[in-house]
Design a protein around this motif. Structure first.
Motif, PDB file in Angstrom:
ATOM      1  N   UNK A 101     -12.768   4.319 -60.114  1.00  0.00           N
ATOM      2  CA  UNK A 101     -12.986   2.921 -60.460  1.00  0.00           C
ATOM      3  C   UNK A 101     -12.517   2.585 -61.861  1.00  0.00           C
ATOM      4  N   UNK A 102     -12.699   3.518 -62.787  1.00  0.00           N
ATOM      5  CA  UNK A 102     -12.274   3.288 -64.176  1.00  0.00           C
ATOM      6  C   UNK A 102     -10.751   3.193 -64.264  1.00  0.00           C
ATOM      7  N   UNK A 103     -10.065   4.096 -63.569  1.00  0.00           N
ATOM      8  CA  UNK A 103      -8.597   4.022 -63.569  1.00  0.00           C
ATOM      9  C   UNK A 103      -8.106   2.794 -62.798  1.00  0.00           C
ATOM     10  N   UNK A 104      -8.774   2.496 -61.694  1.00  0.00           N
ATOM     11  CA  UNK A 104      -8.392   1.329 -60.905  1.00  0.00           C
ATOM     12  C   UNK A 104      -8.633   0.026 -61.628  1.00  0.00           C
ATOM     13  N   UNK A 105      -9.627  -0.008 -62.517  1.00  0.00           N
ATOM     14  CA  UNK A 105      -9.924  -1.229 -63.269  1.00  0.00           C
ATOM     15  C   UNK A 105      -8.738  -1.646 -64.129  1.00  0.00           C
ATOM     16  N   UNK A 106      -8.061  -0.666 -64.707  1.00  0.00           N
ATOM     17  CA  UNK A 106      -6.881  -0.984 -65.513  1.00  0.00           C
ATOM     18  C   UNK A 106      -5.731  -1.472 -64.634  1.00  0.00           C
ATOM     19  N   UNK A 107      -5.648  -0.958 -63.417  1.00  0.00           N
ATOM     20  CA  UNK A 107      -4.642  -1.449 -62.466  1.00  0.00           C
ATOM     21  C   UNK A 107      -4.918  -2.910 -62.118  1.00  0.00           C
TER      22      UNK A 107
END
Length: 223
Positions: A101-107
């Motif tokens: 979720x943390x990496x996807x949030x930047x996406x």
């Protein structure tokens, strides 16, 4: 025991891996949208919480996050007089979800910010509120742009599930290690493990490609 006899335990573990990947990908996507959009919020509290979440879970190891949730959190709860023990499947799913979720949030944030400024100006001319502009204009147009990156994250998430074997959750990696310890047949076991992960990754990649094409057609139909 020959390699045919390994199939039962390995398939059982593979099913656990598939469920973990599915659950954590779904919850991770929800976290990604919540905190990705939150990082763009004009509310300083929401924005601060979103930034803190993203930086903490991107800046620390998934393995440490997993161990903290499974081993450290119950100790903290015990000192506070609260039972915070998590079953292995819950701890594993939560750690994977928060991390992806943390990496996807930047996406999500990047895709939303890439929406052409003219679209935002048009929404403003139509007297849309910021919330209406976000959810009716920006997010629908940004979703197709997110899909290739989300596909990569989903495959990475599948591979990361192997870490849950370290908290005794009976996934594919855990079952393979059990068999290897019993038979000492490292070559066969790890070769089977390699091909099984590769096969699941191929299926997941194909599914994400289909989803990517679907969202592309959906956006074209809206325009």
């Amino acid at each position: 025991m020959d390699w045919m006899n390994y199939s039962g335990p390995l398939l059982s573990g593979a099913w656990v891996t598939i469920k973990l990947t599915l659950y954590s990908s779904i919850f991770g996507t929800l976290f990604a949208f919540a905190f990705g959009v939150g990082k763009l919020s004009r509310n300083w509290l929401i924005k601060s919480i979103s930034i803190a979440f993203i930086e903490v879970f991107r800046g620390t190891s998934l393995l440490v996050q997993l161990f903290w949730l499974f081993f450290a959190l119950p100790v903290l709860g015990q000192s506070l007089g609260i039972d915070l023990r998590l079953p292995p499947v819950v701890a594993g799913t939560l750690a994977l979800s928060l991390n992806i979720g943390a990496y996807g949030a930047e996406v999500v944030r990047g895709a939303i910010q890439a929406v052409p400024h003219s679209q935002l100006e048009a929404a403003k001319a139509l007297d849309f509120t910021p919330e209406q502009t976000m959810w009716r204009i920006s997010v629908p147009q940004a979703i197709p742009e997110m899909m290739p990156s989300f596909g990569n994250l989903a495959v990475q998430n599948l591979k990361d599930t192997a870490l849950v074997s370290l908290i005794s959750l009976g996934d594919l990696a855990f079952r393979a290690e059990q068999i290897r310890n019993y038979t000492q047949d490292s070559t066969t076991i790890y070769t089977l493990l390699l091909f099984m992960y590769f096969g699941m990754a191929l299926v997941l990649t194909a599914f994400m490609k289909i989803l990517e094409r679907f969202t592309g057609r959906w956006r074209a139909g809206r325009s």
